[in-house]
Write a protein that holds these residues in place. Structure first.
Motif, PDB file in Angstrom:
ATOM      1  N   VAL A 190       0.930  -1.060  -0.012  1.00 47.79           N
ATOM      2  CA  VAL A 190       0.146   0.072  -0.034  1.00 47.79           C
ATOM      3  C   VAL A 190       1.062   1.211  -0.048  1.00 47.79           C
ATOM      4  CG1 VAL A 190      -1.710   1.338   1.428  1.00 47.79           C
ATOM      5  CG2 VAL A 190      -1.825  -1.166   1.057  1.00 47.79           C
ATOM      6  N   SER A 191       0.704   2.184  -0.744  1.00 46.87           N
ATOM      7  CA  SER A 191       1.499   3.264  -1.058  1.00 46.87           C
ATOM      8  C   SER A 191       1.424   4.292   0.230  1.00 46.87           C
ATOM      9  CB  SER A 191       1.181   4.128  -2.259  1.00 46.87           C
ATOM     10  OG  SER A 191       1.910   5.272  -2.425  1.00 46.87           O
ATOM     11  N   PRO A 192       2.749   4.687   0.723  1.00 46.81           N
ATOM     12  CA  PRO A 192       2.736   5.466   1.806  1.00 46.81           C
ATOM     13  C   PRO A 192       2.529   7.073   1.348  1.00 46.81           C
ATOM     14  CG  PRO A 192       4.899   5.191   0.989  1.00 46.81           C
ATOM     15  CD  PRO A 192       3.935   4.462   0.208  1.00 46.81           C
ATOM     16  N   VAL A 193       2.284   7.172  -0.093  1.00 46.66           N
ATOM     17  CA  VAL A 193       1.883   8.816  -0.512  1.00 46.66           C
ATOM     18  C   VAL A 193       0.693   9.234   0.077  1.00 46.66           C
ATOM     19  CG1 VAL A 193       1.516  10.094  -2.308  1.00 46.66           C
ATOM     20  CG2 VAL A 193       3.387   8.150  -2.724  1.00 46.66           C
ATOM     21  N   ARG A 194       0.608  10.154   0.799  1.00 40.55           N
ATOM     22  CA  ARG A 194      -0.700  10.569   1.377  1.00 40.55           C
ATOM     23  C   ARG A 194      -1.633  11.485   0.340  1.00 40.55           C
ATOM     24  NH1 ARG A 194       0.677  14.389   5.210  1.00 40.55           N
ATOM     25  NH2 ARG A 194      -1.039  13.882   6.772  1.00 40.55           N
ATOM     26  N   HIS A 195      -2.801  10.993   0.349  1.00 39.90           N
ATOM     27  CA  HIS A 195      -3.786  11.682  -0.761  1.00 39.90           C
ATOM     28  C   HIS A 195      -4.459  12.647   0.154  1.00 39.90           C
ATOM     29  CE1 HIS A 195      -3.456   8.611  -4.356  1.00 39.90           C
ATOM     30  NE2 HIS A 195      -2.483   8.349  -3.452  1.00 39.90           N
ATOM     31  N   ILE A 196      -3.748  13.555   0.616  1.00 38.85           N
ATOM     32  CA  ILE A 196      -4.617  14.739   1.455  1.00 38.85           C
ATOM     33  C   ILE A 196      -5.499  15.509   0.671  1.00 38.85           C
ATOM     34  CG2 ILE A 196      -2.718  14.731   3.061  1.00 38.85           C
ATOM     35  CD1 ILE A 196      -1.575  17.116   2.115  1.00 38.85           C
ATOM     36  N   ARG A 197      -5.270  15.545  -0.527  1.00 36.64           N
ATOM     37  CA  ARG A 197      -6.678  16.365  -1.447  1.00 36.64           C
ATOM     38  C   ARG A 197      -7.685  15.839  -1.285  1.00 36.64           C
ATOM     39  NH1 ARG A 197      -4.403  17.074  -7.318  1.00 36.64           N
ATOM     40  NH2 ARG A 197      -3.689  14.757  -6.963  1.00 36.64           N
ATOM     41  N   ASP A 198      -7.749  14.489  -0.783  1.00 33.11           N
ATOM     42  CA  ASP A 198      -9.378  13.886  -0.464  1.00 33.11           C
ATOM     43  C   ASP A 198      -9.579  14.314   0.786  1.00 33.11           C
ATOM     44  OD1 ASP A 198      -9.363  12.314  -2.797  1.00 33.11           O
ATOM     45  OD2 ASP A 198      -7.972  10.887  -2.063  1.00 33.11           O
ATOM     46  N   GLY A 199      -8.462  14.780   1.839  1.00 37.20           N
ATOM     47  CA  GLY A 199      -8.668  15.165   3.203  1.00 37.20           C
ATOM     48  C   GLY A 199      -8.181  14.238   4.007  1.00 37.20           C
ATOM     49  N   VAL A 200      -7.551  14.639   5.151  1.00 34.82           N
ATOM     50  CA  VAL A 200      -6.791  13.852   6.015  1.00 34.82           C
ATOM     51  C   VAL A 200      -7.332  12.527   6.547  1.00 34.82           C
ATOM     52  CG1 VAL A 200      -5.337  13.686   8.144  1.00 34.82           C
ATOM     53  CG2 VAL A 200      -5.337  15.690   6.729  1.00 34.82           C
ATOM     54  N   VAL A 201      -8.655  13.039   7.158  1.00 37.10           N
ATOM     55  CA  VAL A 201      -9.674  11.803   7.513  1.00 37.10           C
ATOM     56  C   VAL A 201      -9.872  10.756   6.474  1.00 37.10           C
ATOM     57  CG1 VAL A 201     -11.889  11.158   8.543  1.00 37.10           C
ATOM     58  CG2 VAL A 201     -10.527  13.183   9.418  1.00 37.10           C
ATOM     59  N   GLU A 202     -10.335  11.329   5.301  1.00 34.62           N
ATOM     60  CA  GLU A 202     -10.635  10.628   4.160  1.00 34.62           C
ATOM     61  C   GLU A 202      -9.652   9.782   3.777  1.00 34.62           C
ATOM     62  OE1 GLU A 202     -11.265  13.822   4.560  1.00 34.62           O
ATOM     63  OE2 GLU A 202     -13.571  13.987   4.743  1.00 34.62           O
ATOM     64  N   ASN A 203      -8.289  10.413   3.746  1.00 34.16           N
ATOM     65  CA  ASN A 203      -7.166   9.615   3.452  1.00 34.16           C
ATOM     66  C   ASN A 203      -6.766   8.319   3.995  1.00 34.16           C
ATOM     67  OD1 ASN A 203      -4.379   9.164   2.041  1.00 34.16           O
ATOM     68  ND2 ASN A 203      -3.887   9.415   4.155  1.00 34.16           N
ATOM     69  N   ASN A 204      -6.990   8.606   5.413  1.00 34.58           N
ATOM     70  CA  ASN A 204      -6.991   7.478   6.295  1.00 34.58           C
ATOM     71  C   ASN A 204      -7.896   6.337   6.207  1.00 34.58           C
ATOM     72  OD1 ASN A 204      -4.601   8.597   7.593  1.00 34.58           O
ATOM     73  ND2 ASN A 204      -5.581   9.456   9.063  1.00 34.58           N
ATOM     74  N   ARG A 205      -9.076   6.712   5.827  1.00 35.22           N
ATOM     75  CA  ARG A 205     -10.218   5.871   5.802  1.00 35.22           C
ATOM     76  C   ARG A 205      -9.719   4.964   4.635  1.00 35.22           C
ATOM     77  NH1 ARG A 205     -15.802   8.136   5.178  1.00 35.22           N
ATOM     78  NH2 ARG A 205     -16.502   5.996   5.255  1.00 35.22           N
ATOM     79  N   SER A 206      -9.563   5.427   3.333  1.00 37.06           N
ATOM     80  CA  SER A 206      -9.285   4.767   2.219  1.00 37.06           C
ATOM     81  C   SER A 206      -8.027   4.162   2.297  1.00 37.06           C
ATOM     82  CB  SER A 206      -8.638   6.221   1.148  1.00 37.06           C
ATOM     83  OG  SER A 206      -7.951   5.589   0.143  1.00 37.06           O
ATOM     84  N   LYS A 207      -6.752   4.337   2.916  1.00 35.99           N
ATOM     85  CA  LYS A 207      -5.868   3.583   3.229  1.00 35.99           C
ATOM     86  C   LYS A 207      -6.250   2.495   4.192  1.00 35.99           C
ATOM     87  CE  LYS A 207      -2.512   6.333   1.236  1.00 35.99           C
ATOM     88  NZ  LYS A 207      -1.960   5.894   0.028  1.00 35.99           N
ATOM     89  N   ALA A 208      -6.983   2.535   5.149  1.00 38.26           N
ATOM     90  CA  ALA A 208      -7.478   1.625   6.028  1.00 38.26           C
ATOM     91  C   ALA A 208      -8.171   0.356   5.120  1.00 38.26           C
ATOM     92  CB  ALA A 208      -8.241   1.994   7.003  1.00 38.26           C
ATOM     93  N   ARG A 209      -8.999   0.860   4.327  1.00 43.80           N
ATOM     94  CA  ARG A 209      -9.879   0.105   3.721  1.00 43.80           C
ATOM     95  C   ARG A 209      -8.842  -0.829   2.619  1.00 43.80           C
ATOM     96  NH1 ARG A 209     -15.706   2.597   2.237  1.00 43.80           N
ATOM     97  NH2 ARG A 209     -16.062   3.517   4.428  1.00 43.80           N
ATOM     98  N   LEU A 210      -7.747  -0.130   2.036  1.00 43.23           N
ATOM     99  CA  LEU A 210      -6.932  -0.967   1.264  1.00 43.23           C
ATOM    100  C   LEU A 210      -6.157  -1.925   1.998  1.00 43.23           C
ATOM    101  CD1 LEU A 210      -5.158   1.792  -0.772  1.00 43.23           C
ATOM    102  CD2 LEU A 210      -6.757   0.282  -1.680  1.00 43.23           C
ATOM    103  N   ILE A 211      -5.845  -1.543   3.026  1.00 38.37           N
ATOM    104  CA  ILE A 211      -4.892  -2.628   3.989  1.00 38.37           C
ATOM    105  C   ILE A 211      -5.745  -3.679   4.443  1.00 38.37           C
ATOM    106  CG2 ILE A 211      -3.894  -2.764   6.305  1.00 38.37           C
ATOM    107  CD1 ILE A 211      -3.083   0.087   6.074  1.00 38.37           C
TER     108      ILE A 211
END
Length: 332
Positions: A190-211
Motif C-alpha cells: 500500500v503506497s505511503p503517499v498521502r492523498h491529502i487532497r481527499d482530506g486527512v480523515v478521508e485519506n486514512n479511511r481510504s488507506k485503512a480499507r486498502l490494508i
C-alpha cells in the motif's frame, strides 16, 4: 534507548531473484521500486497502462493483459486536442488516434507476453477512491476511470470503495491471473503517499480499507504476500522530515529506507550481493568527468569496462549493454 518502533517483516518463503521476471503495477510508489530494480538489471516491466491508483483500475488492467483484448477506437475519446483512454495514463494520449491506439496495444501485448512468463507481480495500491463517469461525460455512465485527463469535474462522481468491493475485485482478478499463469506469485503493498487532497480523515479511511482488503486476500490464497511499505513510512519513520516539501510524497531518504527493507525481506541473499556489484557499476556510469581526455579518466573507463565484461561473463542473463557502451569510450 529506541527512537522508533521496529517492524518484524517476515521474509518471503521463496524470495525474488535475478532469475525472476517481475511485473509491477499501481501507484507512483510502484515506480520507486520498479525503477530501482530496473536500474539494478532485474527483468522488470512496470505500469504498462501508466500510473494507476485505485483497485478497480489496477484489476481491470491486469485482467485485460491476461485476456489480451485489443483496444479499438471505441475505447478512445477526444478532449483537449488529443485522443485519450479512460484506462490509461495521459502519457498514452496523442493528437493522432491511430498513434494513440498503437501505443496502447503495443503496451498491452508486451504486458500479456511478459505476464504469461512472470514469476512475480508487485501491486501497489494508492487509494480506495474510485472516479466514475457521469451522464455528462464522454463514455459509459458508471464506468470507472484510471485518469481524469483534466476533464470537467461534472464528468465524474467520486466513490469510496467499500472493503467488500475491493475484496471482490482482488478475488476475481486473482482467479483470472492464476488461470492465465499458474506459477505467478503476487506481492501487495500500500503506497505511503498521502492523498491529502481527499482530506486527512478521508485519506486514512481510504488507506485503512486498502490494508484490510489486501490482508483479507493474502490470508485467503496461497502465493500472495504483503510488504509493509506504508507502515515503514507512517509508523517507523513517522516524521515530516522524511517527506518532500509537499508533505505528501516520501523523500529520497524515506524511499531508500523502504527499498533497503524490501531488499532484506523480499530478495534472496545471492541476488543482494549481485545488486551491490551492479550498483557500483551503475554509479560509475553516471560519473561525469570534468576532463574526459585525461589519462586518469581513460584508465577509469578501461578498469570499469573490464569489470562489466567480468560480470557479463559470470552472469550471462544480465543486460549490461549500456554500461559496456559507456565504458568503451576509452577504446575509441
Amino acid at each position: 534507548m529506541d527512537f522508533m518502533v521496529n517492524i518484524d517483516i517476515k521474509p518471503l518463503p521463496k524470495p525474488i531473484s535475478y532469475n525472476d521476471k517481475i511485473l509491477l503495477i499501481g501507484s507512483c510508489f510502484t515506480e520507486h521500486i520498479g525503477n530501482t530494480l530496473e536500474e539494478l538489471k532485474f527483468s522488470v516491466l512496470q505500469n504498462p497502462n501508466g500510473i494507476l491508483f485505485d483497485p478497480a483500475s489496477v484489476c481491470k488492467s491486469l485482467v485485460r493483459y491476461a485476456e489480451n483484448r485489443e483496444y479499438t477506437e471505441k475505447d478512445l475519446f477526444y478532449l483537449n486536442e488529443v485522443w485519450n483512454s479512460w484506462e490509461h495514463h495521459s502519457r498514452f494520449s496523442h493528437p493522432d488516434a491511430a498513434v494513440c491506439l498503437q501505443m496502447m496495444n503495443e503496451a498491452r501485448q508486451q504486458a500479456h507476453d511478459f505476464l504469461k512468463k512472470a514469476n512475480w507481480l508487485i501491486v501497489t495500491l494508492g487509494s480506495s477512491f474510485s472516479y466514475r463517469l457521469t451522464e455528462h461525460a464522454t463514455g459509459k455512465a458508471g464506468e470507472g476511470v484510471a485518469n481524469c485527463h483534466r476533464a470537467p469535474a461534472q464528468w465524474f462522481s467520486k466513490h469510496l470503495l467499500a472493503i467488500e468491493e475491493t475484496v471482490t475485485l482482488l478475488d476475481n482478478c486473482y482467479h483470472q491471473l492464476k488461470r492465465f499463469n499458474p506459477h505467478l506469485n503476487i506481492l501487495f503493498t500500500v503506497s505511503p503517499v498521502r492523498h491529502i487532497r481527499d482530506g486527512v480523515v478521508e485519506n486514512n479511511r481510504s488507506k485503512a480499507r486498502l490494508i484490510e482488503a489486501v490482508h483479507h486476500t493474502v490470508n485467503k490464497f496461497e502465493g500472495l504476500h504483503y510488504f509493509p511499505a506504508y507502515e515503514l513510512v507512517i509508523d517507523v519513520l513517522r516524521d515530516y522530515r522524511f517527506y518532500d516539501i509537499d508533505l505528501v510524497h516520501p523523500n529520497y531518504s524515506a524511499t531508500a529506507f523502504v527499498l533497503d527493507k524490501f531488499a532484506e525481506s523480499c530478495i534472496d541473499s545471492a541476488s543482494r550481493q549481485l545488486m551491490l556489484e551492479i550498483k557500483k557499476i551503475v554509479i560509475a556510469r553516471k560519473h561525469k568527468a570534468f576532463h574526459p581526455s585525461t589519462q586518469a579518466h581513460q584508465q577509469f573507463l578501461a578498469a570499469h569496462l573490464e569489470k562489466v565484461k567480468a560480470l557479463q561473463h559470470k552472469y550471462p542473463f544480465l543486460d549490461l549493454a549500456k554500461e559496456a557502451a559507456y565504458f568503451s569510450q576509452g577504446n575509441q
